[in-house]
Design an enzyme around this catalytic site. Sequence first.
Site, short mmCIF file in Angstrom:
data_model
loop_
_atom_site.label_atom_id
_atom_site.label_comp_id
_atom_site.label_asym_id
_atom_site.label_seq_id
_atom_site.Cartn_x
_atom_site.Cartn_y
_atom_site.Cartn_z
N HIS A 1 0.85 -1.20 0.00
CA HIS A 1 0.00 0.00 0.00
C HIS A 1 0.88 1.25 0.00
CE1 HIS A 1 -3.70 -2.32 1.13
NE2 HIS A 1 -2.77 -3.15 1.58
N LEU B 1 -8.38 -2.90 11.05
CA LEU B 1 -8.59 -1.46 11.23
C LEU B 1 -9.41 -1.15 12.47
CD1 LEU B 1 -9.15 -0.41 7.50
CD2 LEU B 1 -7.10 -0.07 8.91
N ASP C 1 -9.71 6.65 7.26
CA ASP C 1 -11.16 6.48 7.16
C ASP C 1 -11.61 5.10 7.62
OD1 ASP C 1 -11.95 9.04 6.00
OD2 ASP C 1 -10.88 8.38 4.22
N ASN D 1 -8.06 11.50 3.50
CA ASN D 1 -7.74 11.55 2.06
C ASN D 1 -8.93 11.20 1.17
OD1 ASN D 1 -7.89 8.67 1.99
ND2 ASN D 1 -5.74 8.51 2.59
N HIS E 1 -3.91 2.96 -3.51
CA HIS E 1 -4.20 2.49 -2.15
C HIS E 1 -3.56 1.15 -1.87
CE1 HIS E 1 -6.30 1.01 1.37
NE2 HIS E 1 -6.87 2.18 1.55
N SER F 1 -22.21 -9.19 37.85
CA SER F 1 -22.44 -10.56 37.39
C SER F 1 -21.14 -11.32 37.16
CB SER F 1 -23.25 -10.55 36.09
OG SER F 1 -24.56 -10.06 36.29
N ASP G 1 -32.16 -16.94 31.01
CA ASP G 1 -31.88 -15.91 29.99
C ASP G 1 -31.97 -16.46 28.57
OD1 ASP G 1 -31.67 -13.67 31.53
OD2 ASP G 1 -29.49 -13.77 31.74
#
Length: 672
Positions: free
Chosen positions: A34, A124, A163, A193, A269, A393, A477
């Site tokens: 990249h 990411l 981003d 960018n 990229h 809990s 539950d």
Amino acid sequence: MPNARSITPPAFNPLTGAIRALAMDAVQKAKSGHPGAPMGMAEIAEVLWRRYLKHNPADPKWADRDRFVMSNGHGSMLVYALLHLTGYDVSIDDIKNFRQLHSKTPGHPEYGYTPGIETTTGPLGQGVTNAVGMAIAEKVLADTFNRPGHEIVDHRTWVFLGDGCLMEGVSHEACSLAGTLGLGKLIAFYDDNNISIDGHVDGWFSDDTPKRFEAYGWQVIPDVQGHDAEAIDAAIREAIANTEQPTLICCKTIIGAGAPNKQDTHDVHGAPLGDAEIAAAREFIGWPHAPFEIPEDVRSAWNRREAGTAAQREWQQRFDAYAAAHPGLAAEFRRRMTGTLPGGWVDHVENVIASVTAKAETIATRKASQNSIEAFAPALPELIGGSADLAGSNLTLWSGSKGVSREAGGNYLYYGVREFGMVAIANGIALHGGLIPYTATFLIFSDYARNAIRMAALMKQRQIFVFTHDSIGLGEDGPTHQPVEQAASLRLIPRLDVWRPCDTTETAVAWACAIERADGPSALLLSRQNLPFQSRDSAQVAAIRSGGYILSEAGNGAPQAVIIATGSEVTLAIEAQKTLAAKGVPVRVVSMPCCELFERQDAEWRDTVLPKGLPRVAVEAGSTTGWYKYVGLEGGVIGLDRFGESAPAGELFVTFGITADAVAAEVERVLG
């Protein structure tokens, strides 16, 4: 069409040219990578690393160094170029070996491979989350060790992110908490960018990022020209001046800046530029040098070994003065930063386990876990806990717990409902050094945190996961909260030790082993319901550390079969053993609290516990898949391969056939 953006283009110079050239040449040689982020962030990197970052390339582990995290880890050639240029042990040959087997420069930054890399990034959002953890660690350690006139813990955490990091939900979890805690020494640079792999992001990422971070309580410095060194410098100075809030510096940049025909497109990229574009870029940025050639004047201007050594020397002088004034604190700081357990630890553990065994309590293993924390924590001040809004809990609080807050440090983090963020933040705490984190949630919600659990294992970090409510035994539950596949799934993660203790003694041993294990994380799977105490002699108590051991030998002759059990099902195995004994069928019961630890024992031990040729049945209230490894295709497994139901726990075990009678019947079936 992308939004119109007003960006001042770079004024290319040899310092940033070196970054751009190394990035595009290394990616081209590797035929993958990249180049866009390194070329687009070159000016930001040059200002930060040459003017502000406190570090020493000659000693990458200096305790009071700044931490730098490249959260957008796909742009790894940026940090590799910086490490090489500033004088770390990253040679030009290492740069040439980018993305090659066993090189110091793997495709994404990997902790432990490369000097100066503080965390493994690539997934990411997790890098910035680790950075939040590092900033928390700095805050906590400063509160613990600094004294008037002696600030020995005083460093910043810097983050590059893009981003993609902001689109990942974990960034929300972490940055929200960072704002709440007022982590004023955390400074992040947003590489705005407007490009991701699929193209311009306007069609799928239209957030107002500055307002988002302002809402978190961050200081936001918007619209910084990311190729203007003086604008970047001014933004950094403003960030440093605010010690009450973390800062986001929003930098408008051109991805791949310097590649004349491909910059500002997704073509730069995630792919090499190609020979023709690299040649054009060399001319465009004024870089006439051959691939991987750095002129001596440029190399000298970048090198930080002398400045870094001087900075560390100055800190060492201050630390020596601190040690003279506070010798006990200084010794404790050294111990904790080296990861060494305190003196007397072994004796303390033995005393705790002896006390637990003598009490012989029938309680839930989650309560046994809390008792273990209560027993171990006073002797281990580096232990820092937390839960994802389930402290009552998970039972993770102890009498000495003190919540970390905006105003002060502490030893407990109230993470809120942020399982993924919690575990990734704790990874950052562990990576920083000086602290041992434990985190907690229900076992079912370990799925939310799974990738961060995996990253802890990948990075060999000592983090302890407390996962309670470990089976259908939690009852009413229902199936949304009842784990089925989670234990088996966690056991698939390399380097993760998964403990499922059956009583108070096994729980205390599990905690001790997890604390002592310095080369990886451990998960403790704990019951909601009470579990009977199992009697053992001293040799059996010691054998718990082997991961699997003979808990109850056949009492009336050589065993004809072995029952392997974990957790709450150990009691069923013992009851089944008694039923079979009454029928003249002697069987051995093996408790297997940690399969991974059992697998690390030598063959002699494993064959002693599980003799070859002896029929086997395993029982665990969860997925049966992994147990065929131990029982073979001719063996039997009592478990659960469907979702649960909402009902009292006792009813559920009967409904799903996880009973002592079912175990005994399965042994008889296997024996034929």
